[in-house]
Design a protein around this motif. Sequence first.
Motif, PDB file in Angstrom:
ATOM      1  N   GLY A   1       0.827  -1.205   0.000  1.00 44.95           N
ATOM      2  CA  GLY A   1       0.000   0.000   0.000  1.00 44.95           C
ATOM      3  C   GLY A   1       0.856   1.246   0.000  1.00 44.95           C
ATOM      4  N   VAL A   2       0.234   2.360   0.371  1.00 42.08           N
ATOM      5  CA  VAL A   2       0.912   3.652   0.415  1.00 42.08           C
ATOM      6  C   VAL A   2       0.970   4.098   1.875  1.00 42.08           C
ATOM      7  CG1 VAL A   2       0.859   6.061  -0.338  1.00 42.08           C
ATOM      8  CG2 VAL A   2       0.137   4.249  -1.900  1.00 42.08           C
ATOM      9  N   VAL A   3       2.157   4.520   2.324  1.00 36.68           N
ATOM     10  CA  VAL A   3       2.384   4.909   3.712  1.00 36.68           C
ATOM     11  C   VAL A   3       2.032   6.381   3.922  1.00 36.68           C
ATOM     12  CG1 VAL A   3       4.183   5.280   5.453  1.00 36.68           C
ATOM     13  CG2 VAL A   3       4.215   3.246   4.053  1.00 36.68           C
ATOM     14  N   TYR A   4       1.362   6.643   5.055  1.00 38.11           N
ATOM     15  CA  TYR A   4       1.093   8.018   5.484  1.00 38.11           C
ATOM     16  C   TYR A   4       1.458   8.122   6.952  1.00 38.11           C
ATOM     17  CZ  TYR A   4      -1.372   8.428   1.095  1.00 38.11           C
ATOM     18  OH  TYR A   4      -1.677   8.427  -0.233  1.00 38.11           O
ATOM     19  N   PHE A   5       2.261   9.126   7.304  1.00 40.29           N
ATOM     20  CA  PHE A   5       2.706   9.293   8.677  1.00 40.29           C
ATOM     21  C   PHE A   5       1.817  10.212   9.495  1.00 40.29           C
ATOM     22  CE2 PHE A   5       6.654   7.688   6.812  1.00 40.29           C
ATOM     23  CZ  PHE A   5       6.931   6.678   7.722  1.00 40.29           C
TER      24      PHE A   5
END
Length: 148
Positions: A81-85
């Motif tokens: 997936g795509v990481v978001y902090f």
Amino acid sequence: MSKFNIDNDAIRQLAELLDDTNLTEIEVAAGDNRIRVARQGTMVAAAPAVAPAAPAASAPAVAAPSDAASHPGAVKSPMVGVVYFAPEPGAAPFISIGASITEGQTLMLIEAMKTFNPIRAPKSGKITQIIANDGHPVEYDEPLVIIE
């Protein structure tokens, strides 16, 4: 003889996600059902060269994951997936280098198939390294952060 239903829309969405993120394969599971979509041929050979999508940002990160993957404090991605902090654009990030965290604390979100999945700390400790890049794709079992 059991009936196996194929969700063509889910397969199309996964294939589009592969195209959008330049990943080589993706797998999702729900209960006993599992769907895996993978590219074959030259795309598989190009897997280590995912860096051309963002050469300047990926160059330092390419060396770190190989060392970080074997680190005992490595937190690895449980999915593609795509990481978001941060919980939303403009919000404060969940973690930063040097931050003390507790077991179960949210470290980041991984977006997969338009669902945001919280990635929680497996243990308490201190964030010593952040390997993943905010807004960038990650693959299954890729190291994300180091907790010591």
